[in-house]
Design an enzyme around this catalytic site. Structure first.
Site, PDB file in Angstrom:
ATOM      1  N   ASP A  26       0.845  -1.187   0.000  1.00  0.00           N
ATOM      2  CA  ASP A  26       0.000   0.000   0.000  1.00  0.00           C
ATOM      3  C   ASP A  26       0.886   1.245   0.000  1.00  0.00           C
ATOM      4  O   ASP A  26       1.683   1.431   0.916  1.00  0.00           O
ATOM      5  CB  ASP A  26      -0.886  -0.038   1.257  1.00  0.00           C
ATOM      6  CG  ASP A  26      -1.725   1.208   1.408  1.00  0.00           C
ATOM      7  OD1 ASP A  26      -1.905   1.931   0.396  1.00  0.00           O
ATOM      8  OD2 ASP A  26      -2.203   1.478   2.533  1.00  0.00           O
ATOM      9  N   ASN A  28      -0.378   4.491  -0.279  1.00  0.00           N
ATOM     10  CA  ASN A  28      -1.016   5.746   0.146  1.00  0.00           C
ATOM     11  C   ASN A  28      -1.741   5.658   1.493  1.00  0.00           C
ATOM     12  O   ASN A  28      -2.525   6.534   1.838  1.00  0.00           O
ATOM     13  CB  ASN A  28      -1.978   6.251  -0.942  1.00  0.00           C
ATOM     14  CG  ASN A  28      -3.098   5.260  -1.199  1.00  0.00           C
ATOM     15  OD1 ASN A  28      -3.157   4.202  -0.570  1.00  0.00           O
ATOM     16  ND2 ASN A  28      -3.996   5.589  -2.112  1.00  0.00           N
ATOM     17  N   ASP A  30      -4.162   3.839   2.600  1.00  0.00           N
ATOM     18  CA  ASP A  30      -5.608   3.583   2.723  1.00  0.00           C
ATOM     19  C   ASP A  30      -5.894   2.145   3.141  1.00  0.00           C
ATOM     20  O   ASP A  30      -7.050   1.718   3.165  1.00  0.00           O
ATOM     21  CB  ASP A  30      -6.355   3.957   1.424  1.00  0.00           C
ATOM     22  CG  ASP A  30      -6.004   3.030   0.266  1.00  0.00           C
ATOM     23  OD1 ASP A  30      -5.127   2.140   0.431  1.00  0.00           O
ATOM     24  OD2 ASP A  30      -6.598   3.189  -0.822  1.00  0.00           O
ATOM     25  N   ASP A  34      -1.751  -1.203  -3.838  1.00  0.00           N
ATOM     26  CA  ASP A  34      -2.052  -0.455  -5.064  1.00  0.00           C
ATOM     27  C   ASP A  34      -0.897  -0.558  -6.058  1.00  0.00           C
ATOM     28  O   ASP A  34       0.145  -1.154  -5.758  1.00  0.00           O
ATOM     29  CB  ASP A  34      -2.373   1.008  -4.722  1.00  0.00           C
ATOM     30  CG  ASP A  34      -1.352   1.591  -3.757  1.00  0.00           C
ATOM     31  OD1 ASP A  34      -0.151   1.363  -3.985  1.00  0.00           O
ATOM     32  OD2 ASP A  34      -1.744   2.247  -2.770  1.00  0.00           O
ATOM     33  N   GLU A 261      -7.282 -20.858 -16.686  1.00  0.00           N
ATOM     34  CA  GLU A 261      -7.687 -21.556 -15.464  1.00  0.00           C
ATOM     35  C   GLU A 261      -8.740 -22.597 -15.841  1.00  0.00           C
ATOM     36  O   GLU A 261      -9.838 -22.244 -16.256  1.00  0.00           O
ATOM     37  CB  GLU A 261      -8.266 -20.557 -14.456  1.00  0.00           C
ATOM     38  CG  GLU A 261      -8.515 -21.188 -13.112  1.00  0.00           C
ATOM     39  CD  GLU A 261      -9.443 -20.378 -12.220  1.00  0.00           C
ATOM     40  OE1 GLU A 261      -9.336 -20.503 -11.006  1.00  0.00           O
ATOM     41  OE2 GLU A 261     -10.291 -19.627 -12.746  1.00  0.00           O
ATOM     42  N   ASP A 337      -6.231 -18.287  -4.493  1.00  0.00           N
ATOM     43  CA  ASP A 337      -7.432 -19.063  -4.163  1.00  0.00           C
ATOM     44  C   ASP A 337      -7.128 -20.246  -3.256  1.00  0.00           C
ATOM     45  O   ASP A 337      -8.042 -21.000  -2.914  1.00  0.00           O
ATOM     46  CB  ASP A 337      -8.062 -19.636  -5.451  1.00  0.00           C
ATOM     47  CG  ASP A 337      -8.640 -18.568  -6.346  1.00  0.00           C
ATOM     48  OD1 ASP A 337      -9.065 -17.520  -5.827  1.00  0.00           O
ATOM     49  OD2 ASP A 337      -8.674 -18.783  -7.575  1.00  0.00           O
TER      50      ASP A 337
HETATM   51  C1  GLC Z   1     -11.139 -17.738 -10.472  1.00  0.00           C
HETATM   52  C2  GLC Z   1     -10.317 -16.793  -9.634  1.00  0.00           C
HETATM   53  C3  GLC Z   1     -11.031 -16.576  -8.336  1.00  0.00           C
HETATM   54  C4  GLC Z   1     -12.369 -15.958  -8.642  1.00  0.00           C
HETATM   55  C5  GLC Z   1     -13.160 -16.776  -9.659  1.00  0.00           C
HETATM   56  C6  GLC Z   1     -14.282 -15.983 -10.231  1.00  0.00           C
HETATM   57  O1  GLC Z   1     -11.290 -18.982  -9.896  1.00  0.00           O
HETATM   58  O2  GLC Z   1      -9.028 -17.288  -9.459  1.00  0.00           O
HETATM   59  O3  GLC Z   1     -10.309 -15.784  -7.445  1.00  0.00           O
HETATM   60  O4  GLC Z   1     -13.118 -15.846  -7.473  1.00  0.00           O
HETATM   61  O5  GLC Z   1     -12.373 -17.178 -10.748  1.00  0.00           O
HETATM   62  O6  GLC Z   1     -13.807 -14.985 -11.084  1.00  0.00           O
END
Ligand code: GLC
Length: 567
Positions: A26, A28, A30, A34, A261, A337
């Site tokens: 971070d 700034n 907050d 960023d 993914e 995740d």
């Molecule tokens: C993928 C991302 C995850 C997100 C999901 C919905 O699995 O890695 O973080 O919540 O997609 O976009």
């Protein structure tokens, strides 16, 4: 001699570092990380030796899923900075020889995206069909699919009396990829980012962009309560048609890297995405090893079981051998995740440093591009926050609500959360021992892991024996060895319960990797086929081993060694 020659590409030789901007740095005060924070740490990342920075979504977003709910694909979330900041980041990264890979969410948008606002405004709006709308069936949901984030994938919308689909949270309506205007608009947007000079994309949830025709019910009588109809919304043939077209229309014109993914597939099916000549994606993220510690398919991720080393070897080896010479792997143990790898696959107490180094050795000696998630290089661990009020992640909070309804106690629910919550990875990066780990001068949006006084970058950089310095050495080792980059993988001793051993061979160069995944000593029996060739120890996570050539085959707890074998 390897039978197949792997084509050399820049993205096969790089190491990727994933940045979760909200929790990185971070600038700034907050409380939220960023882009200027990222810029301030570029020299650190360069020192580590990584090549590509994968930036989790930084687009404008109301933040229902921390940026994976995009309300404007062409704008930067003001919480992260401005477009000028982004341009500066790109320029500063490039000046240091670092590349930038954007996270691109194409399966869904935010419910605050102007497209969705129009779409939900009336049944005959021109953008109605940009999303997936259906009528209810006899007062019930249009089908029985279950969302990744608990509950039905359908949300009723009062205004027009229909339901819209959301595979993730209700604030993330799925885009309709059967609508050519949607697809065209996305192409245009992707091209816009490429013209800016970004170096690649991680395509979020890409396996799900096409759903089965007619959106039929999932027939899954064993798990009536948790119907996750993967096969009806994952990896369908039409996804490949879409990706080919995306390449032809946009991606082919640029020398970029792409990774998708794709949950729910094995390596044979992965070749449909990444096989040479398919012209779809360079790599995919597979999930098989991420489900090793899930109780059973259909129970989702929250019910855990213990996993075994032979199971891990079996999964990883199938991916290594099936893709060799035909496609390319993306290797990871953690990301934004997933829980922290050292807490999940290592030992985050007595052997934290040693096991984190062992896992680094593992990831950096496999065939495929390695992905390091921020904090892995200093051995950051899972968070054990005492109360649900300390958690921020929508998936975790939804799970808590649903588990409460089912009658689970707070303690039972928290136990699952400590193991599996995505927030384990999302606590702020631990830079130093000052307040809030040097991440912010304000109040952090999510608590810092209380262990930051012992685990932080400053300390790691000062200690030549640290995890950080080990990563640096391993990255260099990988870069300087064609065998580690392109060599063929061969598993040794598949059923050994503790040791994971393999070779990587390219022509006359062979590497032998020995990893002890247990917290006890383990004996490695030297395989006859390796003969008595000269072996040089290149790296080990036990200091005393330096310079020793095979004096002992007793591996210490979590010991890792890489040998060069002269053939
Ligand atoms: C993928 C991302 C995850 C997100 C999901 C919905 O699995 O890695 O973080 O919540 O997609 O976009």
């Amino acid at each position: 001699m390897t039978a197949t020659v792997t084509k050399e590409k820049w993205w096969k030789e790089c190491v990727v570092y994933e940045i979760y901007p909200a929790s990185f740095m971070d600038s700034n005060g907050d409380g939220k990380g960023d882009l200027r924070g990222v810029i301030s740490k570029l020299d650190y990342l360069k020192e580590l030796g990584v090549d590509v920075l994968w930036l989790c979504p930084i687009y404008e977003s109301p933040g229902a899923d921390n940026g994976y709910d995009i309300s404007d694909y062409y704008a930067i979330n003001p919480a992260f900075g401005t477009m000028a900041d982004f341009d500066e980041l790109l320029c500063e990264a490039h000046a240091r020889g670092l590349k930038i890979m954007m996270d691109m969410v194409l399966n869904h948008s935010s419910d605050q995206h102007p497209w969705f606002k129009e779409s939900r405004s009336s049944k005959d709006n021109l953008k109605r069909d940009y999303y997936i709308w259906r009528e209810g069936k006899n007062g019930l949901f249009p089908n029985n699919w279950e969302s990744y984030f608990s509950g039905s994938v359908w949300e009723y919308d009062q205004k027009t009396g229909e339901y819209y689909m959301h595979l993730y949270s209700k604030h993330q309506p799925d885009l309709n990829w059967r609508n050519s205007q949607v697809v065209e608009s996305l192409y245009q947007m992707i091209r816009w980012w490429l013209e800016k000079g970004v170096d690649g994309f991680r395509f979020d949830a890409i396996a799900h962009i096409v759903k089965a025709k007619g959106l039929p019910d999932a027939d899954n009588p064993q798990h009536l309560t948790v119907v996750q109809a993967y096969q009806l919304f994952s990896n369908l043939e039409k996804v490949h048609v879409m990706l080919k077209r995306l390449n032809e229309e946009v991606l082919m014109d640029y020398n970029i890297m792409t990774v998708g993914e794709t949950s729910g597939l094995g390596p044979e099916q992965a070749l449909e995405y990444v096989g040479d000549g398919r012209h779809e994606l360079n790599m995919v993220f597979q999930f098989e090893h991420m489900y090793l510690d899930a109780a059973a398919p259909g129970t989702g991720k929250w019910q855990s079981r213990s996993w075994t080393v032979p199971e891990l070897k079996k999964i990883m080896s199938r991916w290594q051998t099936t893709l060799h010479g035909k496609g390319w792997n993306a290797n990871y143990l953690g990301n934004h995740d997933q829980p922290r790898p050292v807490s999940r696959f290592g030992n985050d107490r007595q052997y934290r440093t040693t096991s984190a180094k062992m896992l680094a050795t593992f990831m950096l000696t496999l065939e495929g591009t390695p992905y390091i998630f921020q904090g892995e290089e200093i051995g950051m661990t899972n968070a054990h926050f005492p109360s649900i009020a300390d958690y921020r992640d929508v998936e975790t909070l939804n799970y808590y609500e649903q588990a409460k309804v089912k009658g689970l106690s707070d303690h039972e629910i928290l136990k699952a959360i400590w193991k599996k919550s995505r927030d384990n990875a999302r606590t702020p990066m631990q830079w130093n021992a000052s307040e809030n780990a040097g991440f912010t001068t304000g109040v952090p949006w999510i608590k810092v892991n209380p262990n930051y006084r012992e685990i932080n970058v400053e300390q790691e950089r000062q200690n030549p024996d640290s995890i950080f310095h080990y990563y640096k050495r391993m990255i260099m080792l990988r870069k300087n060895s064609k065998a580690l980059l392109y060599g063929e993988y061969r598993l040794l001793q598949p059923i050994d319960p503790d040791i994971y051993a393999y070779t990587r061979t390219l022509e006359k160069e062979q590497m032998l990797i020995l990893l002890n995944f247990s917290d006890e000593q383990a004996v490695f029996t030297w395989p006859k086929e390796l003969g008595a060739a000269v072996k040089e120890l290149l790296i080990s996570n036990y200091e005393a081993r330096k310079g020793v050539t095979l004096s002992s085959l007793n591996l210490e707890p979590y010991e890792a060694r890489v040998y060069k074998v002269s053939l």
